[in-house]
Design a protein around this motif. Structure first.
Motif, PDB file in Angstrom:
ATOM      1  N   GLY A  41      45.506  51.991  26.423  1.00 40.09           N
ATOM      2  CA  GLY A  41      45.075  50.620  26.203  1.00 40.09           C
ATOM      3  C   GLY A  41      43.936  50.230  27.125  1.00 40.09           C
ATOM      4  N   ARG A  42      43.179  49.241  26.696  1.00 39.89           N
ATOM      5  CA  ARG A  42      42.083  48.692  27.485  1.00 39.89           C
ATOM      6  C   ARG A  42      42.288  47.202  27.644  1.00 39.89           C
ATOM      7  NH1 ARG A  42      41.891  52.187  23.454  1.00 39.89           N
ATOM      8  NH2 ARG A  42      40.271  51.174  22.204  1.00 39.89           N
ATOM      9  N   ALA A  43      41.910  46.677  28.805  1.00 40.14           N
ATOM     10  CA  ALA A  43      42.000  45.235  29.048  1.00 40.14           C
ATOM     11  C   ALA A  43      40.697  44.770  29.671  1.00 40.14           C
ATOM     12  CB  ALA A  43      43.181  44.915  29.974  1.00 40.14           C
ATOM     13  N   ARG A  44      40.170  43.645  29.176  1.00 42.79           N
ATOM     14  CA  ARG A  44      38.922  43.097  29.701  1.00 42.79           C
ATOM     15  C   ARG A  44      39.114  41.646  30.094  1.00 42.79           C
ATOM     16  NH1 ARG A  44      34.797  39.854  29.095  1.00 42.79           N
ATOM     17  NH2 ARG A  44      35.861  38.882  27.339  1.00 42.79           N
ATOM     18  N   LEU A  45      38.490  41.256  31.188  1.00 42.41           N
ATOM     19  CA  LEU A  45      38.546  39.867  31.635  1.00 42.41           C
ATOM     20  C   LEU A  45      37.211  39.512  32.257  1.00 42.41           C
ATOM     21  CD1 LEU A  45      40.632  37.484  31.970  1.00 42.41           C
ATOM     22  CD2 LEU A  45      40.860  38.243  34.322  1.00 42.41           C
ATOM     23  N   GLY A  46      36.733  38.310  31.980  1.00 44.00           N
ATOM     24  CA  GLY A  46      35.503  37.870  32.609  1.00 44.00           C
ATOM     25  C   GLY A  46      35.655  37.789  34.121  1.00 44.00           C
ATOM     26  N   ILE A  47      34.620  38.152  34.861  1.00 45.49           N
ATOM     27  CA  ILE A  47      34.672  38.105  36.323  1.00 45.49           C
ATOM     28  C   ILE A  47      34.604  36.655  36.773  1.00 45.49           C
ATOM     29  CG2 ILE A  47      33.494  38.748  38.464  1.00 45.49           C
ATOM     30  CD1 ILE A  47      32.444  41.222  37.038  1.00 45.49           C
ATOM     31  N   PRO A  48      35.605  36.157  37.483  1.00 45.49           N
ATOM     32  CA  PRO A  48      35.553  34.770  37.966  1.00 45.49           C
ATOM     33  C   PRO A  48      34.383  34.574  38.927  1.00 45.49           C
ATOM     34  CG  PRO A  48      37.785  35.647  38.116  1.00 45.49           C
ATOM     35  CD  PRO A  48      36.894  36.796  37.813  1.00 45.49           C
ATOM     36  N   ALA A  49      33.784  33.415  38.854  1.00 42.81           N
ATOM     37  CA  ALA A  49      32.637  33.113  39.712  1.00 42.81           C
ATOM     38  C   ALA A  49      33.060  32.926  41.162  1.00 42.81           C
ATOM     39  CB  ALA A  49      31.923  31.859  39.202  1.00 42.81           C
ATOM     40  N   HIS A  50      34.302  32.502  41.384  1.00 45.84           N
ATOM     41  CA  HIS A  50      34.765  32.195  42.735  1.00 45.84           C
ATOM     42  C   HIS A  50      35.694  33.300  43.228  1.00 45.84           C
ATOM     43  CE1 HIS A  50      32.939  28.301  42.293  1.00 45.84           C
ATOM     44  NE2 HIS A  50      33.664  28.059  41.219  1.00 45.84           N
ATOM     45  N   ALA A  51      35.375  33.840  44.400  1.00 44.05           N
ATOM     46  CA  ALA A  51      36.144  34.962  44.935  1.00 44.05           C
ATOM     47  C   ALA A  51      37.596  34.601  45.201  1.00 44.05           C
ATOM     48  CB  ALA A  51      35.480  35.477  46.214  1.00 44.05           C
ATOM     49  N   GLU A  52      37.899  33.326  45.425  1.00 43.61           N
ATOM     50  CA  GLU A  52      39.302  32.967  45.681  1.00 43.61           C
ATOM     51  C   GLU A  52      40.185  33.181  44.453  1.00 43.61           C
ATOM     52  OE1 GLU A  52      37.031  28.960  45.271  1.00 43.61           O
ATOM     53  OE2 GLU A  52      36.680  30.953  46.126  1.00 43.61           O
ATOM     54  N   ASP A  53      39.568  33.314  43.269  1.00 42.11           N
ATOM     55  CA  ASP A  53      40.348  33.575  42.062  1.00 42.11           C
ATOM     56  C   ASP A  53      40.609  35.062  41.851  1.00 42.11           C
ATOM     57  OD1 ASP A  53      40.396  30.858  41.363  1.00 42.11           O
ATOM     58  OD2 ASP A  53      38.471  31.000  40.343  1.00 42.11           O
ATOM     59  N   TRP A  54      39.947  35.909  42.605  1.00 42.08           N
ATOM     60  CA  TRP A  54      40.050  37.346  42.348  1.00 42.08           C
ATOM     61  C   TRP A  54      41.444  37.913  42.564  1.00 42.08           C
ATOM     62  CZ3 TRP A  54      34.912  39.404  44.976  1.00 42.08           C
ATOM     63  CH2 TRP A  54      33.820  38.921  44.253  1.00 42.08           C
ATOM     64  N   PRO A  55      42.181  37.530  43.601  1.00 41.75           N
ATOM     65  CA  PRO A  55      43.524  38.119  43.760  1.00 41.75           C
ATOM     66  C   PRO A  55      44.448  37.857  42.574  1.00 41.75           C
ATOM     67  CG  PRO A  55      42.816  37.097  45.814  1.00 41.75           C
ATOM     68  CD  PRO A  55      41.825  36.690  44.770  1.00 41.75           C
ATOM     69  N   SER A  56      44.496  36.613  42.096  1.00 36.51           N
ATOM     70  CA  SER A  56      45.397  36.313  40.978  1.00 36.51           C
ATOM     71  C   SER A  56      44.938  36.999  39.697  1.00 36.51           C
ATOM     72  CB  SER A  56      45.485  34.803  40.769  1.00 36.51           C
ATOM     73  OG  SER A  56      44.220  34.256  40.458  1.00 36.51           O
ATOM     74  N   VAL A  57      43.636  37.056  39.490  1.00 33.65           N
ATOM     75  CA  VAL A  57      43.107  37.723  38.294  1.00 33.65           C
ATOM     76  C   VAL A  57      43.448  39.206  38.332  1.00 33.65           C
ATOM     77  CG1 VAL A  57      40.934  38.506  37.262  1.00 33.65           C
ATOM     78  CG2 VAL A  57      41.291  36.083  37.727  1.00 33.65           C
ATOM     79  N   SER A  58      43.315  39.831  39.492  1.00 27.44           N
ATOM     80  CA  SER A  58      43.637  41.259  39.610  1.00 27.44           C
ATOM     81  C   SER A  58      45.101  41.520  39.291  1.00 27.44           C
ATOM     82  CB  SER A  58      43.310  41.745  41.020  1.00 27.44           C
ATOM     83  OG  SER A  58      41.938  41.572  41.318  1.00 27.44           O
ATOM     84  N   ALA A 457      41.044  35.147  27.980  1.00 32.55           N
ATOM     85  CA  ALA A 457      41.436  33.992  28.773  1.00 32.55           C
ATOM     86  C   ALA A 457      40.286  33.628  29.661  1.00 32.55           C
ATOM     87  CB  ALA A 457      42.671  34.301  29.616  1.00 32.55           C
ATOM     88  N   SER A 458      40.371  32.492  30.257  1.00 35.59           N
ATOM     89  CA  SER A 458      39.255  32.067  31.086  1.00 35.59           C
ATOM     90  C   SER A 458      39.104  32.966  32.288  1.00 35.59           C
ATOM     91  CB  SER A 458      39.484  30.634  31.569  1.00 35.59           C
ATOM     92  OG  SER A 458      38.536  30.287  32.533  1.00 35.59           O
ATOM     93  N   GLY A 459      37.860  33.275  32.598  1.00 34.47           N
ATOM     94  CA  GLY A 459      37.594  34.053  33.788  1.00 34.47           C
ATOM     95  C   GLY A 459      37.053  33.186  34.892  1.00 34.47           C
ATOM     96  N   GLY A 460      37.437  31.941  34.979  1.00 33.16           N
ATOM     97  CA  GLY A 460      36.892  31.052  35.986  1.00 33.16           C
ATOM     98  C   GLY A 460      35.588  30.460  35.506  1.00 33.16           C
ATOM     99  N   ASP A 461      34.874  29.846  36.391  1.00 30.18           N
ATOM    100  CA  ASP A 461      33.683  29.150  36.006  1.00 30.18           C
ATOM    101  C   ASP A 461      32.619  30.080  35.471  1.00 30.18           C
ATOM    102  OD1 ASP A 461      34.876  26.883  36.804  1.00 30.18           O
ATOM    103  OD2 ASP A 461      33.898  26.743  38.732  1.00 30.18           O
TER     104      ASP A 461
END
Length: 471
Positions: A41-58, A457-461
């Protein structure tokens, strides 16, 4: 074909997804041990603009891919991670790689906690790639390695031979479903304002609803046949411009507003196979492009129809993108939510096709061909099963909280119509507040809730189109 080097893995990415990702985190599951995995399987998500969102997105993205694989009966043994982003103003590809290095480490840590190691993590930027797993002993040049010209590698030749296609970039795919922002948009918005004064009161009236449905479906059939008869042109953009030229503003406005009624929309969904499917998909795309200005939330209906027809005809890539955009227009649009989940879970659309075929057959040919005289009185339509399967009853009339009243109005009216976002003569009901812009970033289907494949899903701003799964 066996891929052995980071260069081959970087070159493979567009063929794994079917398009060139932009501003994206991509995870690819690998099965079998000893670093000789086959792709899963493959999963794609937009890179959040704000680094504080990276841990939860990961955390969400890795959990979503792993749990989705487990639901399909094959937990991944390892995975490959990609970070794809073009340089901003004053940046180089190397700058992008260094800026995203903490995100790559977060992905590796999140996967490691779930006992699924990331065996390779690549950054792709400005036509070059870098490996985050390089031990730093001179094996990788600091300026990165060139990706080479698209379509010239051995992998590209093998993929072409196997019938795999790269359908442009993600931006090009979404452009054909995105509302106009051109000089033609104001004229279309005026047409929507005018049509709303005539159509919305009739939809909200039980006696007029059936007439609107029949007239709109007859109009949609005529336009569908008009599109089918148009000469073919090569390329996505020229083809969309051709279709735009075959659809008048007033026709588009009538159909966009009529499709806010669930019964009308469900009957339009019957054009999902055979010779009807292709022209119908083009019509739904064209209508989505016409949901301009304050009518952008109305795009949920044509986008959902586009996603449904694409899925029904085997194009899961466009289906996921269209359904995700529908949820971006209206996160509460239940039909899009259900289809998006079913598509992501790898279900067979045939069960829905059987239901729609039965409904079409049950109505008989008299109700499937022509609309009645617009001036004649219309009897209320017989109740039809609702594809959304929403509960109705005493609780359905209970007013929701004020903050949700605007969105819930569509569900609490028996006709299932969406009230207009704005327009002369179409005022809000007592106690409701004026329409507000749709929350494009507030999308359902976070990575942790999805199956093994593309999650929108949203990848942040700054995040792009959101999470996608592709099983």
């Amino acid at each position: 074909m066996t891929l052995r080097t980071p260069a081959e893995l970087a070159d493979a990415l567009p063929y794994l997804l079917g398009y060139r990702p932009e501003d994206s985190i991509v995870l690819v599951a690998l099965h079998d041990r000893e670093r000789r995995g086959r792709f899963g399987g493959r999963a794609r998500l937009g890179i959040p603009a704000h680094a504080e969102d990276w841990p939860s997105v990961s955390e969400q993205l890795t959990q979503g891919l792993i749990k989705g694989s487990e639901r399909r009966g094959a937990r991944p043994e390892s995975m490959v991670a990609y970070l794809c982003q073009e340089p901003g103003a004053g940046e180089s590809g190397h700058d992008v790689m260094e800026r995203l290095r903490p995100l790559a480490q977060l992905l590796r840590t999140a996967s490691g906690r779930l006992d699924v190691p990331v065996i390779e993590a690549l950054c792709i930027s400005d036509g070059r790639f870098w490996s985050y797993t390089c031990p730093g002993q001179g094996c990788c040049p600091p300026e990165g390695s060139s990706m080479g010209l698209p379509g010239t590698s051995v992998l590209a030749a093998a993929a072409t031979y196997a019938g795999l296609q790269v359908r442009g970039s993600l931006r090009e795919l979404t452009a054909r479903l995105t509302p106009w922002e051109t000089t033609a948009a104001p004229g279309q918005e005026v047409a929507l304002d005018t049509a709303s004064m005539a159509i919305v009161p009739r939809i909200l009236d039980d006696a007029g609803r059936a007439g609107v449905a029949e007239e709109a479906l007859a109009l949609a059939r005529r336009i569908r046949d008009r599109l089918a008869a148009a000469p073919a042109v090569p390329g996505m953009r020229p083809a969309d411009l051709r279709d735009d030229g075959l659809l008048e503003d007033e026709e588009a406005a009538t159909l966009i507003l009529a499709l806010q009624d669930r019964t009308t929309r469900d009957r339009a969904a019957e054009w999902m196979e055979g010779d009807e499917a292709g022209p119908a998909l083009r019509l739904w795309r064209a209508l989505a492009r016409r949901c301009v200005g304050s009518y952008r939330e109305h795009a949920a209906a044509p986008l959902t129809l586009a996603g449904w027809v694409a899925w029904s005809t085997g194009d899961e890539l466009e289906a996921r993108e269209a359904l995700a955009m529908a949820l971006g227009s209206d996160p509460d649009y239940l039909f899009a939510r259900l289809l998006h989940q079913a598509c992501n879970e790898g279900l067979d659309p045939e069960s829905i096709r059987r239901c729609l075929r039965a409904e079409r057959t049950g109505r008989g040919p008299a109700q499937n061909v022509q609309s009645p005289d617009p001036g004649a009185p219309h009897a209320p339509a017989d109740p039809e099963p609702d594809l959304e399967a929403e509960p109705h009853g005493p609780d359905a009339a209970t007013p929701p909280p004020a903050s949700r009243r605007r969105r819930r109005a569509r569900m609490s009216v028996s006709s299932g119509v969406r009230p207009p976002r704005r327009g002369p003569g179409a005022a809000d009901g007592p106690g409701s507040r004026p329409g507000r812009p749709s929350r494009v970033g507030d999308r359902p289907g976070r990575a942790g809730e999805k199956a093994d494949g593309q999650l929108h899903a949203s990848g942040g701003d700054g995040g792009g189109r959101g999470a996608e799964e592709d099983g």
